[in-house]
Design an enzyme around this catalytic site. Structure first.
Site, PDB file in Angstrom:
ATOM      1  N   TRP A 325       0.815  -1.254  -0.018  1.00  0.00           N
ATOM      2  CA  TRP A 325      -0.120   0.071   0.213  1.00  0.00           C
ATOM      3  C   TRP A 325       1.215   1.270  -0.153  1.00  0.00           C
ATOM      4  O   TRP A 325       0.488   2.140  -0.544  1.00  0.00           O
ATOM      5  CB  TRP A 325      -0.898  -0.072   1.247  1.00  0.00           C
ATOM      6  CG  TRP A 325      -1.626   1.315   1.375  1.00  0.00           C
ATOM      7  CD1 TRP A 325      -3.085   1.535   0.953  1.00  0.00           C
ATOM      8  CD2 TRP A 325      -1.290   2.598   2.049  1.00  0.00           C
ATOM      9  NE1 TRP A 325      -3.435   2.689   1.276  1.00  0.00           N
ATOM     10  CE2 TRP A 325      -2.514   3.329   1.873  1.00  0.00           C
ATOM     11  CE3 TRP A 325      -0.197   2.843   2.593  1.00  0.00           C
ATOM     12  CZ2 TRP A 325      -2.566   4.567   2.433  1.00  0.00           C
ATOM     13  CZ3 TRP A 325      -0.320   4.131   3.288  1.00  0.00           C
ATOM     14  CH2 TRP A 325      -1.321   4.927   3.088  1.00  0.00           C
ATOM     15  N   HIS A 326       2.182   1.219   0.671  1.00  0.00           N
ATOM     16  CA  HIS A 326       2.713   2.328   0.805  1.00  0.00           C
ATOM     17  C   HIS A 326       3.530   2.838  -0.426  1.00  0.00           C
ATOM     18  O   HIS A 326       3.861   3.928  -0.668  1.00  0.00           O
ATOM     19  CB  HIS A 326       3.840   2.174   1.837  1.00  0.00           C
ATOM     20  CG  HIS A 326       3.270   2.343   3.170  1.00  0.00           C
ATOM     21  ND1 HIS A 326       2.685   1.489   3.893  1.00  0.00           N
ATOM     22  CD2 HIS A 326       3.508   3.422   4.122  1.00  0.00           C
ATOM     23  CE1 HIS A 326       2.154   1.912   4.965  1.00  0.00           C
ATOM     24  NE2 HIS A 326       2.455   3.289   5.207  1.00  0.00           N
ATOM     25  N   GLY A 327       3.559   1.797  -1.334  1.00  0.00           N
ATOM     26  CA  GLY A 327       4.257   2.192  -2.495  1.00  0.00           C
ATOM     27  C   GLY A 327       4.775   1.089  -3.474  1.00  0.00           C
ATOM     28  O   GLY A 327       4.994  -0.135  -2.961  1.00  0.00           O
ATOM     29  N   PHE A 473       1.905   8.633  -1.069  1.00  0.00           N
ATOM     30  CA  PHE A 473       1.227   7.172  -1.071  1.00  0.00           C
ATOM     31  C   PHE A 473      -0.191   7.388  -1.338  1.00  0.00           C
ATOM     32  O   PHE A 473      -0.904   6.345  -1.088  1.00  0.00           O
ATOM     33  CB  PHE A 473       1.465   6.564   0.492  1.00  0.00           C
ATOM     34  CG  PHE A 473       3.028   6.560   0.949  1.00  0.00           C
ATOM     35  CD1 PHE A 473       3.944   5.895  -0.109  1.00  0.00           C
ATOM     36  CD2 PHE A 473       3.382   7.008   1.828  1.00  0.00           C
ATOM     37  CE1 PHE A 473       5.124   5.966   0.130  1.00  0.00           C
ATOM     38  CE2 PHE A 473       4.795   6.989   2.407  1.00  0.00           C
ATOM     39  CZ  PHE A 473       5.700   6.471   1.476  1.00  0.00           C
TER      40      PHE A 473
END
Length: 473
Positions: A325-327, A473
């Site tokens: 999810w963060h990248g 993000f």
């Protein structure tokens, strides 16, 4: 529009003035004003991407209407699945497609197959993960029957786009935020001052802590080959406070901005570096996201209601997804996986924060802090090679970092800001209240402290208008 910009310092007072000039019982007019302000706020980055925000809003709004209207469970499921698939497809195309395509090309080329997959050249829309997850949470809650359908489209659109928390959270739940758009918020000096205090402390965390630490952290991590193990160690020590000051600072400003307008957003950080276990760290860090993953990923997988091995699997999957999810980078995948493994180990060993006190608690806090800082190396590194270089440099090339006088001054200011930050957090963590003067003296003391604090931010903060880390993000 950045919170730490002149544009926002003009925008927000204007919104407040217009909002409170409209009678409190004119709820629709007030909400339409906030909706227009929110879209204007978002369109300051890239106007075209407001269409993506609107698309996600329409899709989840129609899905919820369909879930309410249809009688059969199959059609309700179809509405929910359609909402999930369409929204996650948009998120995938803009955030993950190029990463996946490049890795597929690399794997195929290593086997002798040369293939060129098409690439998207679009910039990543600011906050797309945040508003997508907030909207999807609403769809799931409606399907579960834990929240009521919002039939008024402008009100629902405001829930998805509410400008204080639109681009970097907190990721709000519909049961908390949606009902507040039907409340009559009147201006209150107490509410205003409460919001102002949160904003002031948030600006301190961003400008005086995060951006000051970033001057050294970025100089090291963006030029790995020019530094030694000592520099890596110092940068790896400062980055956890950089990202904490940056993201918790944004959250506090967002909560404070909403509070001034009369809205109550959820707490997003609760002094995470006082955690005694990695599990406790995740109860204190990015609370809105960790609880989102718990409610919509971990528990649907079976949570801890299944066998031990399956429980470990559920936990690991949840944190792998959190990392992704963060990248779109292997570094984030490693960071999330590492936290998942650490949590599985804690659960297997029966390690719980409430079981420790005294010197044992201090030792567990030390181990947890070191582990969290170690994991942050993967989060900050530009790629896996850089992360491995930093780790190996710390372990095999410990040397005094070469620091210029100018950078030494910056680091000194960073440490001074950290001293102020943790002095306050220690008082809050252990419930220590400074002796205050009552009555008029208290008012003067508070006012004086605000002026001094604002002056400190202006004098020692970095006022370059740097973007918040979590905007990517």
């Amino acid at each position: 529009m950045l919170f730490n910009s002149i544009a926002f310092l003009l925008f927000f007072p204007a919104v407040c003035l217009l909002y409170f000039s409209i009678p409190a019982h004119w709820l629709r007019a007030r909400n339409l004003l906030l909706l227009a302000a929110s879209y204007y706020f978002y369109m300051n980055w890239q106007p075209a991407y407001a269409l993506l925000l609107l698309t996600s809003t329409v899709l989840t709004y129609l899905a919820a209407i369909g879930i309410q209207a249809f009688r059969t469970q199959r059609l309700k499921q179809l509405c929910l699945v359609s909402s999930l698939v369409l929204n996650l497809t948009i998120l995938f195309l803009f955030k993950y497609y190029n990463f996946l395509a490049s890795n597929i090309e690399y794997v195929l080329q290593s086997t002798g197959l040369a293939i060129d997959l098409p690439e998207f050249t679009f910039l990543l829309p600011v906050g797309i993960s945040f508003y997508t997850f907030q909207a999807l949470g609403y769809s799931i809650d409606v399907y579960r029957g834990t929240t009521k359908v919002e039939c008024d489209f402008p009100t629902y659109a405001l829930f998805v786009s509410f400008f204080p928390q639109l681009v970097a959270g907190p990721i709000e739940r519909s049961n908390n935020l949606l009902p507040q758009f039907r409340e009559q918020h009147r201006f209150s000096s107490d509410t205003f001052m409460a919001g102002f205090r949160l904003m002031l402390w948030g600006y301190f965390m961003k400008l005086a802590v995060a951006d000051r630490c970033a001057l050294y952290v970025d100089s090291v991590f963006n030029n790995i080959e020019m530094h030694n193990g000592g520099a890596y160690l110092l940068a790896s020590f400062l980055f956890p406070f950089q990202i904490y000051g940056d993201f918790a600072g944004y959250s506090l400003i967002a909560i404070g901005v909403a509070r001034v307008l009369g809205f109550r957003l959820m707490e997003n950080f609760h002094r995470p570096y006082f955690a005694v276990t990695v599990g406790e760290f995740w109860h204190r860090w990015h609370i809105s996201l960790s609880t989102w993953f718990k409610d919509y990923v971990y528990i649907p997988l079976g949570g801890n209601r299944v066998g031990r091995l399956r429980c470990y699997f559920n936990l690991l999957v949840t944190f792998v997804v959190s990392g992704i999810w963060h990248g779109a980078n292997w570094t984030f995948l490693c960071w999330g996986t590492l936290h998942g493994v650490l949590l599985c180990i804690e659960k297997a060993l029966g390690i719980r924060s409430q079981d420790y006190s005294g010197i044992r608690r201090f030792l567990h806090w030390t181990v947890t802090f070191v582990l969290v800082c170690f994991a942050w190396i993967f989060f900050r590194a530009n790629n896996l090679n850089d992360a491995i270089t930093v780790i190996m440099g710390i372990l095999t090339r410990p040397a005094v970092p070469e620091i210029s006088f100018a950078m030494f001054t910056e680091i000194t200011f960073s440490l001074l800001a950290l001293l102020i930050l943790f002095s306050k957090e220690i008082l809050d963590e252990f419930g220590i209240k400074p002796v205050m003067v009552n009555g008029q003296g208290s008012y003067i003391l508070h006012l004086t402290s605000y002026i001094i604090f604002a002056a400190y931010i202006l004098l020692f903060g970095v006022l370059g208008g740097d973007q918040f880390i979590y905007f990517q993000f």
